[in-house]
Design a protein around this motif. Structure first.
Motif, PDB file in Angstrom:
ATOM      1  N   LYS A  26      -9.627  -3.999  13.508  1.00  0.00           N
ATOM      2  CA  LYS A  26      -8.702  -5.034  13.042  1.00  0.00           C
ATOM      3  C   LYS A  26      -7.398  -4.378  12.644  1.00  0.00           C
ATOM      4  N   ARG A  27      -6.335  -4.922  13.119  1.00  0.00           N
ATOM      5  CA  ARG A  27      -5.010  -4.407  12.765  1.00  0.00           C
ATOM      6  C   ARG A  27      -4.528  -5.146  11.532  1.00  0.00           C
ATOM      7  N   ALA A  28      -3.827  -4.403  10.698  1.00  0.00           N
ATOM      8  CA  ALA A  28      -3.268  -5.016   9.489  1.00  0.00           C
ATOM      9  C   ALA A  28      -2.171  -5.988   9.880  1.00  0.00           C
ATOM     10  N   ALA A  29      -2.125  -7.101   9.213  1.00  0.00           N
ATOM     11  CA  ALA A  29      -1.064  -8.077   9.452  1.00  0.00           C
ATOM     12  C   ALA A  29       0.256  -7.479   8.983  1.00  0.00           C
ATOM     13  N   PRO A  30       1.352  -7.797   9.664  1.00  0.00           N
ATOM     14  CA  PRO A  30       2.641  -7.265   9.225  1.00  0.00           C
ATOM     15  C   PRO A  30       2.964  -7.732   7.809  1.00  0.00           C
ATOM     16  N   ALA A  31       3.590  -6.837   7.062  1.00  0.00           N
ATOM     17  CA  ALA A  31       3.960  -7.187   5.689  1.00  0.00           C
ATOM     18  C   ALA A  31       4.999  -8.299   5.708  1.00  0.00           C
ATOM     19  N   THR A  32       4.909  -9.165   4.752  1.00  0.00           N
ATOM     20  CA  THR A  32       5.868 -10.271   4.664  1.00  0.00           C
ATOM     21  C   THR A  32       6.443 -10.325   3.255  1.00  0.00           C
ATOM     22  N   GLY A  33       7.402 -11.190   3.078  1.00  0.00           N
ATOM     23  CA  GLY A  33       7.984 -11.390   1.769  1.00  0.00           C
ATOM     24  C   GLY A  33       9.132 -10.435   1.489  1.00  0.00           C
ATOM     25  N   LEU A  34       9.603 -10.491   0.250  1.00  0.00           N
ATOM     26  CA  LEU A  34      10.770  -9.693  -0.142  1.00  0.00           C
ATOM     27  C   LEU A  34      10.589  -8.193   0.067  1.00  0.00           C
ATOM     28  N   PRO A  35       9.450  -7.599  -0.318  1.00  0.00           N
ATOM     29  CA  PRO A  35       9.324  -6.148  -0.078  1.00  0.00           C
ATOM     30  C   PRO A  35       9.485  -5.764   1.395  1.00  0.00           C
ATOM     31  N   ALA A  36       8.935  -6.565   2.294  1.00  0.00           N
ATOM     32  CA  ALA A  36       9.066  -6.275   3.727  1.00  0.00           C
ATOM     33  C   ALA A  36      10.510  -6.443   4.180  1.00  0.00           C
ATOM     34  N   MET A  37      11.185  -7.476   3.674  1.00  0.00           N
ATOM     35  CA  MET A  37      12.604  -7.680   4.027  1.00  0.00           C
ATOM     36  C   MET A  37      13.440  -6.487   3.566  1.00  0.00           C
ATOM     37  N   LEU A  38      13.166  -6.009   2.368  1.00  0.00           N
ATOM     38  CA  LEU A  38      13.947  -4.888   1.834  1.00  0.00           C
ATOM     39  C   LEU A  38      13.705  -3.612   2.637  1.00  0.00           C
ATOM     40  N   ARG A  39      12.445  -3.379   3.028  1.00  0.00           N
ATOM     41  CA  ARG A  39      12.155  -2.191   3.849  1.00  0.00           C
ATOM     42  C   ARG A  39      12.855  -2.283   5.208  1.00  0.00           C
ATOM     43  N   SER A  40      12.744  -3.432   5.839  1.00  0.00           N
ATOM     44  CA  SER A  40      13.384  -3.626   7.140  1.00  0.00           C
ATOM     45  C   SER A  40      14.905  -3.568   7.014  1.00  0.00           C
ATOM     46  N   GLY A  41      15.429  -4.224   5.983  1.00  0.00           N
ATOM     47  CA  GLY A  41      16.879  -4.226   5.769  1.00  0.00           C
ATOM     48  C   GLY A  41      17.431  -2.842   5.513  1.00  0.00           C
TER      49      GLY A  41
END
Length: 146
Positions: A26-41
């Protein structure tokens, strides 16, 4: 023996264990929410913005404006989205300082990438402004927000 291996495959216990079916990973679902936005940003910022606006968001005096603590960054979202999508080609005054370096447009970034990097900028470098959503960017890009 060699003929038997060739005809019937591997006969060692290791081979027989690997031949057993294993449960799918099973693959982990992509992170969501503010922490994921900040990492991507942050990644988008490091790739496209850092060289002009610097590691600390302080910019370069009289050349590239700071993004730390400026009203253009923490103010209206639509204006900031337009700057990122369309770039800036004219001399601009920001919080009493004049800046003259052109900023290229970043229309090739996806709505999510624009939302992520602007949220990162609005919440980093001492800024504490609201998030920018993918929907905010899509509406500005479509001309639905003036």
């Amino acid at each position: 023996m060699i003929v038997a291996v060739l005809l019937f495959g591997c006969i060692s216990p290791v081979c027989s264990q690997t031949a057993k079916k294993t449960a799918p990973v099973k693959r982990a679902a992509p992170a969501t929410g503010l922490p994921a936005m900040l990492r991507s940003g942050k990644l988008v910022y490091q790739k496209f913005c850092l060289s002009c606006h610097q590691v600390d968001g302080g910019g370069v005096p009289n050349l590239n404006p700071p993004i730390a603590g400026t009203s253009q960054v923490t103010g209206k979202k639509a204006a900031l989205i337009k700057i990122l999508l369309n770039g800036m080609q004219e001399r601009v005054e920001i919080d009493g300082e004049l800046y003259s370096n052109n900023m290229p447009p970043f229309k090739t970034l996806t709505d999510q990438q624009v939302a992520d990097v602007l949220t990162y900028i609005r919440k980093s470098f001492g800024n504490n402004a609201s998030t920018v959503t993918k929907t905010d960017v899509a509406q500005v890009r479509a001309g639905k927000v003036k």
